[in-house]
Structure formats: structure tokens, C-alpha cells
Design an enzyme around this catalytic site. Sequence first.
Site, PDB file in Angstrom:
ATOM      1  N   LYS A 162    -107.170   6.429  20.216  1.00 36.24           N
ATOM      2  CA  LYS A 162    -106.364   6.793  19.047  1.00 36.24           C
ATOM      3  C   LYS A 162    -106.023   5.603  18.166  1.00 36.24           C
ATOM      4  CE  LYS A 162    -101.774   6.380  21.187  1.00 36.24           C
ATOM      5  NZ  LYS A 162    -100.496   7.073  21.474  1.00 36.24           N
ATOM      6  N   LYS A 181    -106.941   1.165  18.463  1.00 33.73           N
ATOM      7  CA  LYS A 181    -108.058   0.238  18.331  1.00 33.73           C
ATOM      8  C   LYS A 181    -108.715   0.007  19.680  1.00 33.73           C
ATOM      9  CE  LYS A 181    -106.441  -2.503  14.366  1.00 33.73           C
ATOM     10  NZ  LYS A 181    -106.036  -3.868  13.928  1.00 33.73           N
ATOM     11  N   LYS A 188    -101.260 -15.226  24.703  1.00 36.64           N
ATOM     12  CA  LYS A 188    -101.784 -16.530  25.120  1.00 36.64           C
ATOM     13  C   LYS A 188    -102.080 -17.409  23.916  1.00 36.64           C
ATOM     14  CE  LYS A 188    -101.481 -14.412  28.939  1.00 36.64           C
ATOM     15  NZ  LYS A 188    -100.592 -13.217  28.926  1.00 36.64           N
ATOM     16  N   GLY A 230    -106.489  11.993  21.543  1.00 37.67           N
ATOM     17  CA  GLY A 230    -107.040  13.023  22.418  1.00 37.67           C
ATOM     18  C   GLY A 230    -106.000  13.625  23.336  1.00 37.67           C
ATOM     19  N   GLY A 286     -85.235  -9.622  31.228  1.00 35.37           N
ATOM     20  CA  GLY A 286     -86.364  -9.495  32.136  1.00 35.37           C
ATOM     21  C   GLY A 286     -87.028 -10.835  32.366  1.00 35.37           C
ATOM     22  N   HIS A 305    -114.112 -35.421  41.220  1.00 35.50           N
ATOM     23  CA  HIS A 305    -112.947 -36.292  41.002  1.00 35.50           C
ATOM     24  C   HIS A 305    -113.072 -36.979  39.632  1.00 35.50           C
ATOM     25  CE1 HIS A 305    -109.754 -39.168  41.911  1.00 35.50           C
ATOM     26  NE2 HIS A 305    -110.548 -40.129  41.443  1.00 35.50           N
TER      27      HIS A 305
END
Length: 462
Positions: free
Chosen positions: A39, A41, A55, A118, A179, A439
Amino acid sequence: MANDASTVFDLVILGGGSGGYAAALRGAQLGLDVALIEKDKLGGTCLHRGCIPTKALLHAGELADQAREGEKFGVKSTFDGIDMAGVHKYKDGVVSGLYKGLQGLVASRKITYVEGEGRLSSPTSVDVNGQRYEGRHILLATGSVPKTLPGLEIDGNRIISSDHGLHLERVPESAIILGGGVIGVEFASAWKSFGTDVTIVEGLPHLVPAEDESSSKLLERAFRKRGISFSLGSFFEKAEYTNDGVKVSLANGKEYEAEVLLVAIGRGPVSQGLGYEEAGVAMDRGFVLADEYCRTNVPTVSAVGDLIPTLQLAHVGFAEGILVAERLAGLNPVPVDYDGVPRVTYCHPEVASVGITEEKAKEIYGADKVVTLKYNLAGNGRSKILNTTGEIKLVQVRDGAVVGVHMVGDRMGEQVGEAQLIYNWEALPAEVAQLIHAHPTQSEALGEAHLALAGKPLHSHD
């Protein structure tokens, strides 16, 4: 209702997010005739309102911190502020490029892509845009949306969700984040880098409470050092508008005021009004119930992603979508081992883990059967160069495999791939200790930790 399909599809997928499009791509690859209905993207929450844009914000924040701290490295740099329009241009450019690539992938696999909202009309059909799409099998992948609490109305202005937070045209002077899970600490980290005065409110005893307690404590220590405030162990009671912001009251009597309140208490499934219950699909608190093969109680209906009560991670959605497609194509896929899924929180410093916590290991195997080892990143050359601190903690069944890897430090998310192999291949410490790590790299820290656990430490004390 007209049937728009000339033939019955092998698979009709409701939802084009991570789980849905992964199932579509893999199903088409295996020769299934697939219809994918979305419905909004293609790419869903992860691409447009979650993983990728958050991010990008965090990376912009990292650059801001580096500009402030250049002198530590002998680089004369100055920080002049955040241009949010520029940040959004960069962020949206990343999203747009990936979106176009994904659209091309779906088109190249000859998947029937349908734009529209849908609704499941029967166990073998989905209605959208006045048309009916019949399928031998239906996959529900309608995802999730940010949750709130009773009486706490998200207005998109002073009280916002993560969706709103991604599009703020300004850097708030101060913010309360309700939260302390993944979403909350990632926004706290990005906003602090941008210059916001941040306070996190978490009702449980620790930040990122799903992680091993040692990781939570390390993150809390790092956040204190960064000047990010937090209140733990007391639950939200109410929020009210002030003259120029929001005041939050907690059950313990404490009050906090800020310009904005970000509600980051998790995400709830999108399932209401979509015909699931009418079609006989079993549900619980809005989640669709599914077994280890993502099968619902209705034989022709499967479900994946945030819609079912598994880990709400994009890569879990990918795995579940692939699992369903392969099962329907007649293959014999192995169910997802959710303990073996890598988990990364992309704050500064990053928190990454795979496997089980020390606490869970003791519950399963008994306290006397669990061995742990902590390797401090101070002994790792690359981490020293990057000026990051933290540690790697290993959880092992005595004389047996490593069952948990828990890491805190910048770029630890890039090390979780090897940690995933260690857990999922049930590696013994001595086996990992034989591997030679380049390393100086941060991956050496994983090797060094296993050397120590195998009884032959190199750059760490006995």
C-alpha cells in the site's frame, strides 16, 4: 469483485517490506508465479522509516562528533552546527538509491507488483483496488507501526514517534525519550551527537534490557560519559504540555521537561481490519500466530516479519520470507534459530550480540556449567587507534561450545558476522583460537577472547 489474475498465482503476498519482498524475490527465483501487494512503498519500514534512515542519522552524528574531537588526533577541525536540510538530503539520497535498486530487482524477477491497500478476503485471495488476486498460498507480511501507551497521544509535534523523529526539520534543544530499547538509545545517541540535551526514561532496570546485563551496564557507563541522562526502574505515568514543550511524570514522582517527547516503546503489528480473523487466522494481541515454519493455523496462509511474535529485525524478516518461499517451492528449509540471529544496536558505542545471555545460559545448563570471559578492547590495537572502549564477553558451556557472544564498542556491528558463525557452528574456544586474525583489526579481539577462553591468552592477562 473481479478477478484481475488470468491464472491463480502460486503465491500472493500482502506487504512489501523485508519479509514480503524477500519471499517474492526467492519465490520467483524458484519458479513460483508471485503477486506482491504493497500500500505504501516497496521496502517497508526498514528501508523508509527504520533501519536505513536511522543509521544514516547516526552516521551524520558520528561525523559531527569527529569534527568536535579532531584535535585529539592532531587534526584541526571545527564543528559549526547541524544543517538538518543537508542531513535529510543525504539520508533521503541513501534511501532513494536503495529503493530504486529494489524496484529494479522486483521487476527483473517478473513479479506482479500491485500498489494499493490489500485485504485478505478468503484463505486463498486478497482484494485490492477493487480487484481480487487469487493464490494457491497467501503470505501475510503487513509489518508493524510505532506503539504508544493508553492516554498518551502522539501529535507529531511535541509528542512524536520514530517516524516523526526521522523528519524533524530542526535539532531539538532537549528531548525526553520514553523507552530505552534499541530505537530509544539509537535516537538518543544521534540527537546527543547533534547537540540535543537527552534524557531516556526506561521502566526496566537497564538500557537495552534484552541484552546481556554486562553489555547494558557498559552502555550506561558510556552514555553517562557522553552526557546522556537516563532514569531506570520507574514507569511512565503521564505527559502534559508546558508553555514550550512537554513534562513527563514517572511513577516514582520524578518529573522531566523537554522540548519534545519521543515515544519509543516498541512496535505493534499491523493486523486490524485486514480480514485475518474473518478468514480464521489465529491471533494473539494483534500478532498472527505461526509455527517454526511460519505456517498459520490456516493451511493456505503463512505469516512473517513483525506481524508474528518473533524478533522484530529486518534480517529476521528476510530469513522468514526466504523460508516460506523455499517451503512452498518444495524444498526442505531449516527453521530459523532465533538465538542464532545477530543483533546490533547502532548507538555510540555499538552493542552487538548473538546467542544467549549469561543469565539464560545458567537457566538452561545450570550455573555450575557456564563459563564466561571478558576481553577488554583496551588490549586491541585497532580499537585503541579508533579511540573506542568496550569489551567482548563470551558465554561458554563448560568444556563445550560458545553459546553467547556479547560485544560493546564502536564498529562492533561489523564483527558480529564472525560471532554468528562461532555460535551457529557450535564452535569450541580452542577451534576459534586456531584461526589467524589480521593485525591490527578489531576482529582480532574476538580471536584474542577465544585464545584466553582456550587457556592460552596472548595480549591479555591470565
